[in-house]
Design an enzyme around this catalytic site. Structure first.
Site, PDB file in Angstrom:
ATOM      1  N   ASP A  32      -0.726  -2.256  -5.034  1.00  0.00           N
ATOM      2  CA  ASP A  32       0.247  -3.354  -5.004  1.00  0.00           C
ATOM      3  C   ASP A  32       1.089  -3.426  -6.276  1.00  0.00           C
ATOM      4  O   ASP A  32       1.490  -4.504  -6.712  1.00  0.00           O
ATOM      5  CB  ASP A  32      -0.471  -4.702  -4.763  1.00  0.00           C
ATOM      6  N   LYS A  35       5.045   0.000  -5.272  1.00  0.00           N
ATOM      7  CA  LYS A  35       5.408   1.370  -4.874  1.00  0.00           C
ATOM      8  C   LYS A  35       6.501   1.353  -3.800  1.00  0.00           C
ATOM      9  O   LYS A  35       7.420   2.164  -3.827  1.00  0.00           O
ATOM     10  CB  LYS A  35       4.169   2.118  -4.326  1.00  0.00           C
ATOM     11  N   ASN A  57      -4.306   0.631   5.619  1.00  0.00           N
ATOM     12  CA  ASN A  57      -4.852  -0.240   4.567  1.00  0.00           C
ATOM     13  C   ASN A  57      -3.767  -0.525   3.526  1.00  0.00           C
ATOM     14  O   ASN A  57      -3.828  -1.517   2.807  1.00  0.00           O
ATOM     15  CB  ASN A  57      -6.083   0.395   3.897  1.00  0.00           C
ATOM     16  N   HIS A  60       3.138  -1.986   1.856  1.00  0.00           N
ATOM     17  CA  HIS A  60       4.248  -1.753   0.929  1.00  0.00           C
ATOM     18  C   HIS A  60       5.439  -2.627   1.320  1.00  0.00           C
ATOM     19  O   HIS A  60       5.929  -2.540   2.444  1.00  0.00           O
ATOM     20  CB  HIS A  60       4.648  -0.271   0.942  1.00  0.00           C
ATOM     21  N   THR A 324      -3.978  -7.948   4.100  1.00  0.00           N
ATOM     22  CA  THR A 324      -5.084  -8.833   4.482  1.00  0.00           C
ATOM     23  C   THR A 324      -4.816 -10.311   4.214  1.00  0.00           C
ATOM     24  O   THR A 324      -5.605 -11.158   4.628  1.00  0.00           O
ATOM     25  CB  THR A 324      -6.369  -8.447   3.713  1.00  0.00           C
ATOM     26  N   GLY A 325      -3.761 -10.631   3.484  1.00  0.00           N
ATOM     27  CA  GLY A 325      -3.467 -12.028   3.171  1.00  0.00           C
ATOM     28  C   GLY A 325      -4.420 -12.627   2.137  1.00  0.00           C
ATOM     29  O   GLY A 325      -4.409 -13.831   1.896  1.00  0.00           O
ATOM     30  N   LYS A 327      -5.905 -13.523  -1.598  1.00  0.00           N
ATOM     31  CA  LYS A 327      -5.340 -13.726  -2.934  1.00  0.00           C
ATOM     32  C   LYS A 327      -5.747 -12.556  -3.814  1.00  0.00           C
ATOM     33  O   LYS A 327      -6.906 -12.116  -3.764  1.00  0.00           O
ATOM     34  CB  LYS A 327      -5.924 -15.000  -3.558  1.00  0.00           C
ATOM     35  N   ARG A 328      -4.814 -12.045  -4.618  1.00  0.00           N
ATOM     36  CA  ARG A 328      -5.174 -10.957  -5.532  1.00  0.00           C
ATOM     37  C   ARG A 328      -5.714 -11.548  -6.832  1.00  0.00           C
ATOM     38  O   ARG A 328      -5.183 -12.553  -7.319  1.00  0.00           O
ATOM     39  CB  ARG A 328      -3.941 -10.093  -5.840  1.00  0.00           C
TER      40      ARG A 328
HETATM   41  P1  GDP Z   1       2.889  -1.742  -3.114  1.00  0.00           P
HETATM   42  O1  GDP Z   1       1.686  -1.805  -2.251  1.00  0.00           O
HETATM   43  O2  GDP Z   1       2.646  -0.983  -4.376  1.00  0.00           O
HETATM   44  O3  GDP Z   1       4.116  -1.238  -2.394  1.00  0.00           O
HETATM   45  O4  GDP Z   1       3.212  -3.237  -3.550  1.00  0.00           O
HETATM   46  P2  GDP Z   1       3.175  -4.541  -2.601  1.00  0.00           P
HETATM   47  O5  GDP Z   1       4.367  -4.545  -1.756  1.00  0.00           O
HETATM   48  O6  GDP Z   1       1.849  -4.687  -1.961  1.00  0.00           O
HETATM   49  O7  GDP Z   1       3.228  -5.697  -3.691  1.00  0.00           O
HETATM   50  C1  GDP Z   1       4.252  -5.789  -4.626  1.00  0.00           C
HETATM   51  C2  GDP Z   1       4.929  -7.158  -4.470  1.00  0.00           C
HETATM   52  O8  GDP Z   1       5.734  -7.406  -5.603  1.00  0.00           O
HETATM   53  C3  GDP Z   1       5.875  -7.235  -3.280  1.00  0.00           C
HETATM   54  O9  GDP Z   1       5.898  -8.543  -2.781  1.00  0.00           O
HETATM   55  C4  GDP Z   1       7.228  -6.889  -3.894  1.00  0.00           C
HETATM   56  O10 GDP Z   1       8.327  -7.429  -3.168  1.00  0.00           O
HETATM   57  C5  GDP Z   1       7.102  -7.537  -5.241  1.00  0.00           C
HETATM   58  N1  GDP Z   1       7.851  -6.886  -6.328  1.00  0.00           N
HETATM   59  C6  GDP Z   1       8.013  -5.563  -6.573  1.00  0.00           C
HETATM   60  N2  GDP Z   1       8.664  -5.362  -7.741  1.00  0.00           N
HETATM   61  C7  GDP Z   1       8.911  -6.592  -8.234  1.00  0.00           C
HETATM   62  C8  GDP Z   1       9.522  -7.067  -9.441  1.00  0.00           C
HETATM   63  O11 GDP Z   1       9.953  -6.299 -10.297  1.00  0.00           O
HETATM   64  N3  GDP Z   1       9.568  -8.422  -9.607  1.00  0.00           N
HETATM   65  C9  GDP Z   1       9.087  -9.313  -8.693  1.00  0.00           C
HETATM   66  N4  GDP Z   1       9.174 -10.602  -8.945  1.00  0.00           N
HETATM   67  N5  GDP Z   1       8.505  -8.891  -7.549  1.00  0.00           N
HETATM   68  C10 GDP Z   1       8.407  -7.572  -7.334  1.00  0.00           C
HETATM   69  P1  IMO Z   2      -1.308  -0.407  -1.412  1.00  0.00           P
HETATM   70  O1  IMO Z   2      -0.826   0.925  -0.923  1.00  0.00           O
HETATM   71  C1  IMO Z   2      -4.577  -2.937  -2.818  1.00  0.00           C
HETATM   72  C2  IMO Z   2      -8.624  -1.841  -1.568  1.00  0.00           C
HETATM   73  C3  IMO Z   2      -9.231  -2.901  -0.654  1.00  0.00           C
HETATM   74  C4  IMO Z   2     -10.708  -2.734  -1.006  1.00  0.00           C
HETATM   75  C5  IMO Z   2     -10.830  -1.216  -1.216  1.00  0.00           C
HETATM   76  C6  IMO Z   2     -11.372  -0.470  -0.006  1.00  0.00           C
HETATM   77  O2  IMO Z   2      -0.669  -1.562  -0.744  1.00  0.00           O
HETATM   78  O3  IMO Z   2      -1.269  -0.479  -2.895  1.00  0.00           O
HETATM   79  P2  IMO Z   2     -10.312   0.167   2.362  1.00  0.00           P
HETATM   80  O4  IMO Z   2      -9.825  -0.714   3.464  1.00  0.00           O
HETATM   81  O5  IMO Z   2      -9.293   1.124   1.864  1.00  0.00           O
HETATM   82  O6  IMO Z   2     -11.611   0.838   2.680  1.00  0.00           O
HETATM   83  O7  IMO Z   2     -10.645  -0.852   1.159  1.00  0.00           O
HETATM   84  O8  IMO Z   2      -9.527  -0.749  -1.510  1.00  0.00           O
HETATM   85  N1  IMO Z   2      -7.295  -1.345  -1.124  1.00  0.00           N
HETATM   86  C7  IMO Z   2      -6.133  -1.788  -1.617  1.00  0.00           C
HETATM   87  N2  IMO Z   2      -5.886  -2.758  -2.521  1.00  0.00           N
HETATM   88  N3  IMO Z   2      -3.560  -2.218  -2.305  1.00  0.00           N
HETATM   89  C8  IMO Z   2      -3.811  -1.236  -1.420  1.00  0.00           C
HETATM   90  O9  IMO Z   2      -2.845  -0.427  -0.935  1.00  0.00           O
HETATM   91  C9  IMO Z   2      -5.136  -0.998  -1.020  1.00  0.00           C
HETATM   92  N4  IMO Z   2      -5.718  -0.119  -0.181  1.00  0.00           N
HETATM   93  C10 IMO Z   2      -7.040  -0.343  -0.261  1.00  0.00           C
HETATM   94  O10 IMO Z   2      -8.769  -4.187  -0.975  1.00  0.00           O
HETATM   95  O11 IMO Z   2     -10.982  -3.351  -2.229  1.00  0.00           O
HETATM   96 MG    MG Z   3       0.449  -3.202  -1.313  1.00  0.00          MG
END
Ligand code: GDP
Ligand code: IMO
Ligand code: MG
Length: 448
Positions: A32, A35, A57, A60, A324-325, A327-328
């Site tokens: 998260d 990416k 899982n 993005h 999954t909704g 909280k991180r």
């Molecule tokens: P990923 O799994 O690595 O693609 O990241 P996620 O999408 O799960 O989580 C990143 C969150 O941060 C998303 O809600 C993005 O829209 C948000 N985000 C990404 N870059 C930025 C940033 O520079 N600033 C802010 N405020 N939000 C960002």
């Molecule tokens: P992105 O690509 C954050 C974490 C799960 C759990 C562990 C194992 O959005 O960054 P799994 O279902 O893969 O067997 O779960 O890995 N996990 C992630 N946490 N971002 C992810 O993907 C994740 N993919 C798996 O929360 O702790």
């Molecule tokens: Mg993510």
């Protein structure tokens, strides 16, 4: 030609050409990091965007024209109309999940209307069945009952499907497209193995097989021999190829905080094995780093802040899992683990995201070393018990107390924000190429 049939040295072909280089985007923390946003930015000039590991899982997020899209299995680059998306052999595919995700995003954006024509799937990719997902839930429950804590998986069947892959009892896309009767028999053998292992598990075998059959004709035009497809892409006319890593270094099955990890290689090696691509084709490797640290699920988190700081980062950063909704968990940026991720991945540059979330902090801490029993350790510990008890050494940097969300160049950032960025690059030894200051495509400062 010599008598042996070999060509004379002078007429032998030279070293074979490497072909196109591939740009790789990888998560450097626990996922998260943003990416999806970095991939979206780079995909605007790409011809092809590939996923090489993981399954749905991943979650993005991409924000375009104020519309928020979430991608789980589909490479996020597909949002760009000129991009061909490729799901490689290392990915595990839950077909209903794939089609639901595509339909949901298709309703949001017109560029996705033709997604079926722009998606290619490797015939060697393994299939996630509904029972893999159910087993994921049962195994989590058993861990809770037997060990007192679970892993906090996404319950998308990732652990079970990679287990069946390793046990050589899994089924692949090529099996689904071959003889369906034979496929059904193998499916039932696998399902019965799981039923024997977990007697309470109910599996609707006929129902799932009937649903899978409906996908056969739909996916047929998308499926290719992935190795041949990748080879042609690498050695054909010049192509801009991007790889979208899922999950992250600290969740890697080999290098992550085992056992609190996912079940694939989310580091650079997974790119080659998950696409069938030689290592020489790896070009730029971009590490995505959030300006602080988050983690979803269970496991050691040395710089976690179970206090007002953690709550502020969680609420300002809207840190809630896309898949999954949940909280991180939140904490300070930990450069020990970024350096560790760099040792494995060889990052050529970093994207530092969510700097804007730190805008209100008077001072900001950054983890720079770990101590165990009073001694600084030179490595990132493998053992979870050690990691749970490390003492993080922090440097405290002054905050900038200024809204950075409108900044579009490095010079427009407040001096202390610039210093924060420079501190990261100097400490890790990798340049920071992009800085994220908001969710949108435009909120990304590019430095070089
Ligand atoms: P990923 O799994 O690595 O693609 O990241 P996620 O999408 O799960 O989580 C990143 C969150 O941060 C998303 O809600 C993005 O829209 C948000 N985000 C990404 N870059 C930025 C940033 O520079 N600033 C802010 N405020 N939000 C960002
Ligand atoms: P992105 O690509 C954050 C974490 C799960 C759990 C562990 C194992 O959005 O960054 P799994 O279902 O893969 O067997 O779960 O890995 N996990 C992630 N946490 N971002 C992810 O993907 C994740 N993919 C798996 O929360 O702790
Ligand atoms: Mg993510």
């Amino acid at each position: 030609m010599s008598e042996s049939g070999c060509q004379e040295p002078a007429t032998r072909p030279g070293i074979p050409s490497v072909g196109n280089r591939v740009t790789v985007v990888l998560g450097a923390q626990w996922g998260d990091e943003g990416k999806g946003k970095v991939v979206d930015l780079l995909a605007q000039d790409a011809d092809m965007v590939c996923r090489c590991q993981g399954g749905n899982n991943a979650g993005h997020t991409v924000v375009v024209d104020s519309v928020e899209y979430d991608f789980h299995l589909l490479p996020s680059g597909i949002i760009n109309p000129n991009v061909t998306a490729f799901i490689g052999n290392g990915v595990v595919i839950h077909l209903p999940g794939l089609f639901e995700e595509a339909a949901k995003n298709e309703r949001k954006g017109k560029s996705l209307k033709d997604w079926e024509k722009r998606l290619i799937i490797s015939d060697r990719a393994h299939i996630v069945f509904d029972f893999h997902q159910a087993v994921d839930g049962v195994q989590e429950q058993l861990r809770q009952e037997q060990v007192g804590k679970n892993l906090g998986t996404t319950k998308k069947g990732i652990g079970p499907v990679y287990s069946t892959k390793a046990a050589r009892s899994g089924l692949r896309i090529c099996d689904l497209l071959a003889d369906f009767t034979h496929f059904s028999e193998r499916y039932k053998v696998l399902a019965r193995q799981y039923q024997a292992m977990y007697p309470s598990l109910h599996i609707d075998m006929d129902g799932e097989l009937a649903r899978l059959k409906t996908y056969v004709e739909q996916i047929k035009p998308m499926v290719r021999d992935g190795v041949h497809y990748m080879y042609e892409a690498l050695h054909g006319p010049s192509k801009n190829i991007l790889v979208e890593g899922a999950n992250a270094a600290l969740l890697d099955i080999d290098f992550g905080t085992y056992p609190f990890v996912t079940s694939s290689n989310c580091t650079v090696g997974g790119v080659c094995t998950g696409l069938g691509m030689p290592p020489q084709n790896v070009g730029q490797v971009y590490g995505v780093v959030k300006a602080y640290t988050t983690r979803v699920g269970i496991g050691a988190f040395p710089s976690e802040q179970n206090n007002d700081i953690g709550e502020l980062l969680q609420s300002r950063g809207k840190e809630v899992g896309v898949t999954t909704g949940r909280k991180r968990r939140c904490g300070w940026l930990d450069l020990v683990l970024i350096k560790y991720a760099h040792m494995i991945n060889g990052f050529t540059a970093l994207a530092l995201t969510k700097l804007d979330i730190l805008d209100v902090l008077p001072e900001i801490k950054v983890g720079v070393a770990y101590k165990v029993d009073g001694q600084t350790i030179p490595h990132f510990p493998a053992n979870q018990e050690v990691l749970l008890h490390v003492e993080v050494q922090y440097e405290t940097l002054p905050g900038w107390n200024t809204n950075t969300t409108a900044a579009r160049s490095f010079d427009e950032l407040p001096e202390n924000a610039q210093k924060y960025v420079c501190f990261v690059e100097e400490h890790v030894g990798v340049p920071v190429k992009w800085i994220g200051v908001g969710k949108s495509r435009e909120s990304m400062i590019q430095r070089f």
